[in-house]
Every structure is written in C-alpha cells, then in structure tokens.
Design a protein around this motif. Structure first.
Motif: not given
Ligand code: ADP
Ligand code: MG
Length: 682
Positions: A28-47, A148-154
């Motif tokens: 609901h708030t900016l804080q909620d957004l900033i505290c919406h942490f990724p559930r994981g990461y994809e390492d796309r640094t490798r070229l 990679i964030y927890p998401l919802t449909a849409g």
C-alpha cells in the motif's frame, strides 16, 4: 522527497488499477514496496558469444540483426516472428510468439544484447522469445543480476522492477536501526546500502550480503521484541497464590504421576506463587500426559479462587478435554463448562453468563470462543493446548486484554532448537521427557500397494480382538490427478467392498462441528471398528482402545505430522501399530519415511523434518503463529538467527530504553512486526 508512508499511487504509472494489483500483494505504501523483496535472482551478468551458448543454460550475448524480422500470422491468436542474428562466432535463428509489437523494435543491421537459452532439434539450434535491449539502453533485463519478485496475475516482473526502482528513487529507504558496533561485529551492510542492493545488486554476492543484512535485522527486531515482552511481563504484579496443596487432587487421579509430570507441576506451582504472571510452555511428546499437568494447574487456580480457561485448537479436542476434565473435577466440586461453535446461540449465551457470574470455574473451548467476547468473572489462568497454533502474536494479544492471567501453553510438537528460539523466546519451558509406564512403542512399517490384502487382514485382526483402527487419508474428496485416497471415497470402498461386516466411520474437517463430535464420541465408545479420517484427528485425540493406524499415501505428509498422527495409537496398554503406505518410489521419500519407522523420538524426527523441508514448510507459516517474516522465510539460517539473538539480547540490556534515534526506530519496528503478526492470527 516522498515519505515511506506515502501511498504507492504517488508514483508515476501507478493508477487505480495498478494500485489495486499491488494491494493484492499487501503493498500500500512506498515502504511496503521497498520491503517487497525479491524471492530470488537470475544472474544475467555473464556475457557469452553465440558459439558459447549452451542448451538450456540462459545467458546474455551481443549480436547483430541479420535480416528484417518477418511475422507470419498462423491462425487467430498466433503470430510467429522469425529473425536471424549473428556475432563473429556464429549465427542464430530467433523465434518469437505473439510479440510482433516488441520485435518491431529489432532493426536490421543493428546490435542488441539478448538474453535466452538455445534449444535444439534435428533442424538445428535456435532460441525462443529471448529478452533483448539496445546497446545504449540502460540494463534492465540483461547484463545484470535480475531480481525475481513475488507477483500477482496482471503484474509482471518488469513492472514490479520499475515500480520498486522508482520508489527507491523518490524516497529514502527505512532508517538504520542496527547499532554500528553490531554491524561491524557481524559484518552487516548498512541499511541504506542493503535496501538498494537487495533490489539492484551488482553481483550475486552483493545480493547475498543484502539478504543477510535484512534477515539479521528481522531476527534482531523479533528477538528484541521477545525480550521486551519478557521484561514487561516480569514487571507485572499478580497476587501470589497461597494454596499449593494438591493432595486431594492427586488422590482423585486414576494413576500416579510420572516424575516428569510432577516436576512440571512443581515448576508451575512455583510460578503461580511468585507474584508475576506465569508464561510457561510445557513441551512433551504425544502421550506424555500433558492434560494432567494442565489439570493440576487449573486446580491450583481454582483453589485459589480464580477461574481457568483451557483453549484447544479444534472442537474435537475441546470436546475431549471437556469430557475428561469434567469427570475428573466433578467429584472435587468444580463446575466445568464447554464453549464451542457447535453450541446453539442460546446455549452459548447461557454458558457465557455463567462464566461472567463466576458459576463456572473451568471453561474449555476453542481459541476463538475464549478470546472473543467471553467475559470472565475472575480469570486467573489461561491454558493453550497445542502451542504451535497459538504463537507469540496470540500470546501478546492475550496480554493486551489487560487481564494478565497466568499463561500455560502445551505443545506436543517437539520443536527443533532453532525454531524454539523463535517461537518460545518469551517463555519458560518445562519438558515432559518421560512417558507414563507400561507404554509400548508403536511398531511402524512402510509398505507398498502390493501389501494391500495383508493390511486388510491386519485391520480385521484388530477388530476381532476388540480393538479399533484409524485409516488416515490425505484428502477429503477424490483427487483424480494426484491419485490420492480421499477419505469419503475410501470409507465407502472399505465399507461396501472390503469390510461389509465391520463398522466403518468417517471423519473429516468439512463436516459440521456437531457431526464430528457425534462420530468421535461414537468411536471412543467403541461403536465403530474403523475410523477413516483426514488429519482432523492429528491433534490430541485420545482413544486408548485404538491400536492400529494406517496412513494412506504417507508421502503426502510431513514427518512431524506423521509423528503426531501416529501418536493417536499406543495410548493404551496393548501393542500398537502404524502402517505407512506409499506408492512413491523416490529414494529420498522412502528414506524419509523409513526414518519414521526406526524412531519414535519426536525431537529427532522434528530435527530431520526441519532439515529436509526447511522452516517455511515445517508448520506452514500460517499455523506457526510466528510473524510473517519478509526475508527470513526466504533464507533461513541458524547462524544468522543466533548472531541476531546474541546481538539483540545485548542491545536490550544496554540500550533497551535509551532515547537515541536508533533505539526509537527499533522500538517502532518491533511494534510494527508484532502488529503484522497479529494481522495474520486468524
Ligand atoms: P498428551 O501429552 O499427548 O496430551 P494425554 O494427556 O492425552 O497426552 O495423555 C495420554 C494418555 O495417558 C491419557 O489416556 C492419559 O489419561 C494417560 N496418562 C497421563 N498421565 C498418566 C500417568 N501418569 N500414568 C498413566 N497414564 C497416564
Ligand atoms: Mg494433548
């Protein structure tokens, strides 16, 4: 500069529709957004180069578009775009589905960064729907560690990514609450860096560090909160009980107490006579006799002029406690009442009136009924059975009612040290490490479908000897897809085709309270030979004449849950058995279930369960009564927990009440965490 408490709608691109989607994620708030942490990461640094691309291993590569993308309309709803790209090591065909709009951006003769994995068949290698960005565009989906964030449909990951980044650009992340000395000692990132890094880490290592910082912080806040709760309780005053004489009570018992039961009762009596509210956990494996310890505590409260309440997690269990306790207490002159959802409104009203007027000394009921609208005449003691459904948040809510009764929680779930620290950080603990004499160990077997006829013979044999059996199924109704045995269907099959001559009863959670009660009462009176049930019988049910439990598709349950279920047999003096059936051949699953056949030590099973499944699944977050941790759930680690606890204990000792900005911020955060936990109570 915006504030953390500002609504997400102040962000560009967040209109009512998107705000609603975010709200679905509790943002609901900016804080909620900033505290919406990724559930994981994809390492796309490798070229890599085109020739270095490996099947099914996504990577970034830089390549030039070698022709004009061609889109073919295959049929309604299916467009396929094809384009060829190349670098100095080779060429690659790209295929996109229904992405005409995006692929229009790919221009012949220009270079882009792509991210994707090749896959191949007899026609050669190709790549399907890679992401791509222009060379001069800021790296958003390529050339970076992608959260990679927890998401919802849409709501897509890309949109979430942008929205979070915008929030971090317009307002400062939450303030630092960890003392600098603590950060230095444990190698913890400063708050500001951690909040940026968790959403946009420069490397996987930095993502780990950020996560560690935030997990540490969460544990630190939680442990500090527990310490404060404990300290606050220690300052409270109650009238110490004067009368701790239990001779008459003991004389009324049909058996002598075990040493462990006597010790626990003595510890409780000490607490009650001390003058501060008791806050104690009695932990004992299934069948260790916790009910009698609870009864003794209730007796102490009542003989000192107070009312006692016993809260059970299910109606079945409340019924049972009521039955055994009213039998025990009637001769001693105490009046016991039952308060559950199955009573008629009029009955409830009557019982509540009797409680309010003090005509009833002991009330047995379910959690909800005892915490909601029930007003006591003089409540001195609250006993909560099956503690893991009655967590820290609920305990603090109870204290907040202003009555400050003594609190006794009983848990049959042996909890590994790690989780115990989190869940009982505010409690004193008594352990019942001894079973009543004469108990036989439940013999446990793991069998496959090929043993079906022998299982049936065995059930029949129990019935012939006048004993009863449980058959536990993982679901209520048949689930074709999983092929798991549903209680209703299985009960019918057993009754109609396998045991037409035996009395089969059915019990599951979707039945009405009164129905459940009737079935359970009938079973405990011996009016059914076999009770087919779901896990509603998991907690506390006590029918000593039941000697066999068959658990169908046992691989569907957690080890601790199986242990709980198994605790329903072996409660009398006859040898009891537990048969686990499974069709699962996975070696790990089989090993897990075999472990259960070898030991009946609940603690060892719990440790094993935690090791295998992680804390998130251990209880199911909802049931644990723990606050909903935001990061800690994602990467639970004992080391960090221990460090955070040590650090917070020290902090409370030295600056628990200090008036520094850090200390104030921390106290505020503790309040938020516990409020959030109460929000997930029901
Ligand atoms: P749990 O710890 O699982 O709640 P219960 O309190 O239901 O265990 O006790 C299990 C069974 O053991 C009950 O039938 C109870 O009457 C019986 N029991 C409890 N204490 C003793 C004892 N000291 N000696 C013999 N039987 C006991
Ligand atoms: Mg019990």
């Amino acid at each position: 500069m915006a504030k953390l408490t500002d609504p997400v709608s102040i962000l560009k691109g967040v209109g009512p529709a998107k705000a609603k989607l975010l709200a679905a994620l509790n943002i609901h708030t900016l804080q909620d957004l900033i505290c919406h942490f990724p559930r994981g990461y994809e390492d796309r640094t490798r070229l890599v180069t085109v020739s270095e691309l490996e099947p099914d291993r996504p990577a970034c590569f830089r390549a030039m578009v070698m022709n004009t993308p061609r889109t073919s309309h295959i049929r309604k709803g299916l467009d396929i775009t094809r384009v060829q790209v190349a670098d100095h090591t080779g060429r690659l065909n790209l295929t996109f589905f229904n992405q005409k709009f995006t692929t229009d951006q790919l221009q012949y003769g220009r270079e882009y960064i792509f991210y994707g994995a090749v896959s191949g068949d007899y026609t050669g290698y190709g790549m399907t729907s890679p992401s791509f960005e222009a060379l001069d565009a800021p790296p958003v989906t390529t050339r970076r560690v992608l959260p990679i964030y927890p998401l919802t449909a849409g709501l897509s990951n890309a949109v979430m990514l942008k929205t979070v980044a915008q929030a971090l650009a317009v307002c400062d992340p939450p303030a630092e609450i960890l003392p600098e000395q603590v950060r230095r000692e444990y190698g913890i990132l400063p708050a500001e860096r951690a909040y940026y890094a968790i959403h946009a880490p420069a490397s996987m290592e930095e993502a780990e560090l950020a996560k560690k910082r935030l997990v540490f912080e969460e544990f630190f806040v939680f442990s500090a909160g527990l310490s404060l709760m404990r300290a606050a309780r220690a300052e409270k005053r109650t009238d110490p009980y004067q009368n701790r004489e239990l001779t008459a009570f003991y004389a009324a018992l049909p058996f002598a107490l075990t040493g462990a039961q006597s010790r626990a009762i003595a510890e409780i009596a000490d607490d009650l006579c001390r003058g501060t509210p008791m806050n104690r956990l009695v932990q004992g494996d299934v069948g260790s006799g916790k009910t009698m310890v609870a009864a003794a505590a209730a007796q102490l409260a009542m003989q000192n002029g107070y009312q006692a309440a016993l809260m059970a997690p299910t109606e079945i269990l409340a019924e049972q406690h009521y039955a055994s306790l009213s039998k025990l207490f009637a001769p001693l002159g105490w009046s016991v009442a039952l308060l559950t959802g199955s009573l008629t409104p009029k009955q409830k009203k009557d019982v509540r009136r009797q409680i309010a007027e003090g005509q009833v000394q002991l009330v047995v009921g379910t959690h909800a009924l005892l915490t909601d609208t029930t007003v006591f005449h003089d409540l001195g003691l609250v006993i909560a059975d099956e503690q893991h459904r009655f967590g820290v948040a609920q305990r603090s809510a109870l204290g907040a009612k202003g009555t400050d009764p003594h609190l006794l929680v009983m848990s049959a779930t042996p909890i590994p040290r790690t989780l115990a620290l989190l869940m009982y950080g505010d409690l004193e603990v008594s352990v019942l490490d001894e079973l009543p004499p004469g108990r036989q160990q439940v013999q446990t077997f793991l069998v496959g479908e090929n043993m079906r006829s022998r299982i049936n013979t065995f059930i029949r044999k129990q019935a012939a000897e006048g004993h009863q059996s449980y058959v536990v199924c993982p679901a209520v109704e048949e689930n074709e897809e999983l092929g798991i045995k549903a209680a209703t269907v299985w009960a019918e099959t057993l009754q109609k085709t396998v045991f037409p001559d035996l009395r089969i009863a059915l019990l599951h959670g979707q039945m009405k309270g009164t129905e459940k009660e009737e079935v359970m009462t009938a079973f405990s009176r011996g009016e059914a030979d076999v009770l087919v049930a779901t896990t509603v019988i998991e907690v506390g049910v006590d029918v000593p004449n039941a000697t066999l439990m068959v658990i169908e598709d046992a691989d569907r349950f957690g080890l601790s849950q199986l242990h709980q279920l198994r605790g329903r047999v072996g409660r009398g003096s006859a040898q009891s058995y537990c048969i686990l059936t499974t069709q699962n051949r996975n070696p790990e699953t089989v090993a897990r279930l075999k472990a259960l056949c070898k030991t009946t030590d609940g603690f060892r099973i719990a440790e094993e369960d935690l090791r295998l499944r992680g804390p998130g699944d251990f209880f199911g977050a909802r049931q644990s009564g723990l606050p909903a941790f935001r990061v800690a759930d994602l990467s639970f680690d004992l080391q960090t927990l221990k460090q955070a606890q040590a650090a917070s204990a020290q902090w409370i000792d030295t600056q628990g009440t200090a008036d520094t900005p850090e200390a104030r911020a921390l106290r505020q955060r503790i309040g938020e965490l516990f409020r959030r936990a109460q929000g997930t109570m029901n």
